[in-house]
Write a protein that holds these residues in place. Structure first.
Motif, mmCIF file in Angstrom:
data_model
loop_
_atom_site.group_PDB
_atom_site.id
_atom_site.type_symbol
_atom_site.label_atom_id
_atom_site.label_comp_id
_atom_site.label_asym_id
_atom_site.label_seq_id
_atom_site.Cartn_x
_atom_site.Cartn_y
_atom_site.Cartn_z
ATOM 1 N N ASP A 66 12.499 93.672 73.113
ATOM 2 C CA ASP A 66 11.869 93.928 74.588
ATOM 3 C C ASP A 66 11.663 95.299 74.432
ATOM 4 O OD1 ASP A 66 13.647 95.350 73.764
ATOM 5 O OD2 ASP A 66 15.186 94.826 75.031
ATOM 6 N N HIS A 67 11.926 95.605 75.585
ATOM 7 C CA HIS A 67 10.501 96.876 76.396
ATOM 8 C C HIS A 67 11.410 97.731 75.371
ATOM 9 C CE1 HIS A 67 8.769 99.984 78.470
ATOM 10 N NE2 HIS A 67 9.544 100.852 78.781
ATOM 11 N N ILE A 305 21.316 77.886 70.837
ATOM 12 C CA ILE A 305 20.182 78.124 68.946
ATOM 13 C C ILE A 305 19.392 77.496 68.206
ATOM 14 C CG2 ILE A 305 22.068 80.336 68.881
ATOM 15 C CD1 ILE A 305 23.715 77.125 67.345
ATOM 16 N N GLY A 306 18.311 76.616 69.229
ATOM 17 C CA GLY A 306 17.643 75.666 69.131
ATOM 18 C C GLY A 306 16.583 76.515 69.068
ATOM 19 N N ASP A 307 14.971 75.036 69.682
ATOM 20 C CA ASP A 307 13.289 75.377 69.803
ATOM 21 C C ASP A 307 13.932 75.628 70.680
ATOM 22 O OD1 ASP A 307 12.862 75.302 66.838
ATOM 23 O OD2 ASP A 307 12.029 73.014 66.701
ATOM 24 N N ALA A 308 14.203 75.506 72.155
ATOM 25 C CA ALA A 308 14.365 75.649 73.829
ATOM 26 C C ALA A 308 14.316 77.406 74.216
ATOM 27 C CB ALA A 308 15.253 74.340 74.634
ATOM 28 N N ARG A 309 15.280 77.900 72.989
ATOM 29 C CA ARG A 309 15.648 78.646 73.741
ATOM 30 C C ARG A 309 14.910 80.309 73.175
ATOM 31 N NH1 ARG A 309 21.110 82.823 73.104
ATOM 32 N NH2 ARG A 309 20.272 84.517 73.746
ATOM 33 N N ARG A 310 14.072 78.971 71.888
ATOM 34 C CA ARG A 310 13.290 80.562 70.765
ATOM 35 C C ARG A 310 11.904 79.963 71.528
ATOM 36 N NH1 ARG A 310 9.143 78.254 68.000
ATOM 37 N NH2 ARG A 310 9.644 76.250 68.088
ATOM 38 N N ARG A 311 11.091 79.434 72.428
ATOM 39 C CA ARG A 311 10.515 79.196 72.951
ATOM 40 C C ARG A 311 10.008 80.085 73.748
ATOM 41 N NH1 ARG A 311 10.257 73.763 71.550
ATOM 42 N NH2 ARG A 311 11.559 73.213 73.469
ATOM 43 N N GLU A 318 6.033 87.089 76.567
ATOM 44 C CA GLU A 318 4.576 87.098 77.230
ATOM 45 C C GLU A 318 4.014 86.968 78.949
ATOM 46 O OE1 GLU A 318 3.019 83.424 76.244
ATOM 47 O OE2 GLU A 318 2.895 83.856 74.392
ATOM 48 N N LEU A 319 5.412 86.512 79.708
ATOM 49 C CA LEU A 319 5.286 86.891 80.944
ATOM 50 C C LEU A 319 5.443 88.604 81.392
ATOM 51 C CD1 LEU A 319 5.874 85.668 83.629
ATOM 52 C CD2 LEU A 319 7.995 85.747 83.173
ATOM 53 N N ALA A 320 6.391 89.347 80.451
ATOM 54 C CA ALA A 320 6.783 90.480 80.874
ATOM 55 C C ALA A 320 5.470 91.151 80.005
ATOM 56 C CB ALA A 320 7.522 91.258 80.265
ATOM 57 N N ALA A 321 4.107 91.115 79.469
ATOM 58 C CA ALA A 321 3.104 92.026 79.464
ATOM 59 C C ALA A 321 2.753 91.342 80.698
ATOM 60 C CB ALA A 321 2.659 91.602 78.031
ATOM 61 N N SER A 322 2.320 90.042 80.367
ATOM 62 C CA SER A 322 1.405 90.010 81.670
ATOM 63 C C SER A 322 1.575 90.817 83.245
ATOM 64 C CB SER A 322 1.071 88.053 81.739
ATOM 65 O OG SER A 322 1.909 87.893 82.422
#
Length: 368
Positions: A66-67, A305-311, A318-322
């Motif tokens: 994070d930041h 702890i699966g792919d859904a949370r990783r994505r 990316e959203l925070a940066a944009s």
């Protein structure tokens, strides 16, 4: 009424109309897990779940920082009535390796005040013996709390799941810095206050958290409530209608900030959570998002702890940066520290500077 909407829908509508639409500069994101390794299993099954978490959580942490340079946070609210030395040792190891924290969760039914207070003291002693729980300025252990079965302060209309009234004062006097049980919708224990950070005064009538005073930075008045032994801080997660997801293509679904098997975290949901605008009055630029889950059972692993949370974390960064907001992954303790910093008038800059404002990290994390 369906989804307990008779309890929360009108308060939500009123609150939504009144809430100031201030740009959010800082987002605090906490995942508070009703973590029950023994759910429908024995010690061997609980340990297998702990091994799965040890193997899988690093993949979530590897998604980025994070930041403040912190990896995703996950706070384990462990049911202290199910204490098991071997399982808690594994949980403490997981907290150290992942830089996460554990707090107190408790199920009880038809209980007495004496037994409830004794259970809290045992839970504090047990968890602290493994280096868990934060500390106040004197070094004494403090804890966040989630009530099992949602029935805080004997609030289940059926009369089950608690039995003790005046719980908020008992929690405060035991060292609880905040209750983080709500929201509970669609359960009938849902409080008529939604999307709020507030103090409630404990009474012997039950359901004390159905009334309260919003945490405010405007005049310093709520800081006095923070010190009162009969007042407890309540930290709620987002609750609202989601018009983008509809049952039968007509009825909006309920967004209750739960990370369940059918509701993995997504950036689309994050926008709704952020729009709940849960904040300290007078410091609305800092938004607090408390999510909840039951992450120990296998059916929920994909969401936490699966792919859904990783994505989710990859897309969130990316959203925070944009969009240019500061994202802060926080534990329950860190969220409350930042909340109090805002209450005390520090809510104008980078929220990440206040993670340890009042309550220090647990001893197991202070070793590093």
């Amino acid at each position: 009424m369906i989804k307990a909407m008779d309890r929360w829908l009108l308060p939500w509508l009123k609150d939504s109309l009144r809430r100031p639409k201030v740009p959010i500069t800082d987002v605090m994101l906490a995942v508070c897990d009703h973590f029950e390794p023994f759910h429908h299993t024995d010690q061997a099954g609980a340990m297998r779940r702990m091994e799965t978490w040890q193997a899988s959580l690093p993949k979530i942490l590897a998604t980025g920082v994070d930041h403040d340079g912190q990896t995703p946070r996950h706070t384990f609210f462990y049911p202290v009535e199910q204490y098991d030395r071997k399982v808690i040792e594994a949980l403490a190891e997981l907290c150290v390796s992942s830089r996460n924290e554990a707090e107190i969760h408790l199920h009880h039914d038809k209980d007495t005040a004496e037994n409830f207070c004794a259970a809290l003291e045992r839970g504090k002693t047990d968890l602290r013996s493994h280096g868990l729980l934060g500390s106040d300025a004197t070094g004494a252990p403090v804890f966040g709390f989630i009530h099992g079965n949602w029935a805080l302060d004997d609030s289940d209309p059926s009369g089950h799941g608690c039995g003790v009234r005046g719980e908020l004062a008992m929690l405060k006097q035991a060292g609880c810095y905040a209750d983080l049980t709500m929201p509970s919708a669609p359960h009938r224990t849902q409080a008529p206050i939604v999307n709020r950070l507030y103090y409630s005064q404990s009474t012997l009538h039950g359901c004390s958290h159905h009334r309260g005073t919003r945490v405010s930075a405007l005049d310093g008045s709520t800081r006095a409530l923070r010190e009162k032994e009969d007042h407890l801080l309540l930290v709620q997660g987002p609750l609202m209608l989601d018009w983008e997801r509809r049952k039968w293509g007509v009825m909006p679904r309920v967004e209750n900030s739960d990370l369940g098997p059918a509701n993995p975290p997504t950036v689309r949901r994050l926008r709704h959570w952020r729009n709940a605008r849960i904040s300290v009055q007078g410091a609305e630029g800092w938004g607090f998002i408390k999510l909840h889950t039951h992450g120990a059972p296998e059916k929920n692993h994909e969401s936490v702890i699966g792919d859904a949370r990783r994505r989710f974390h990859e897309e969130l960064l990316e959203l925070a940066a944009s969009e240019g907001f500061r994202l802060h992954y926080v534990s329950a303790r860190e969220l409350v520290n930042i909340l109090h910093a805002a209450e005390d008038g520090h809510g104008g800059g980078d929220a990440g500077a206040w993670r340890d404002y009042l309550y220090a990290p647990p001893p197991c994390l202070n070793k590093f």
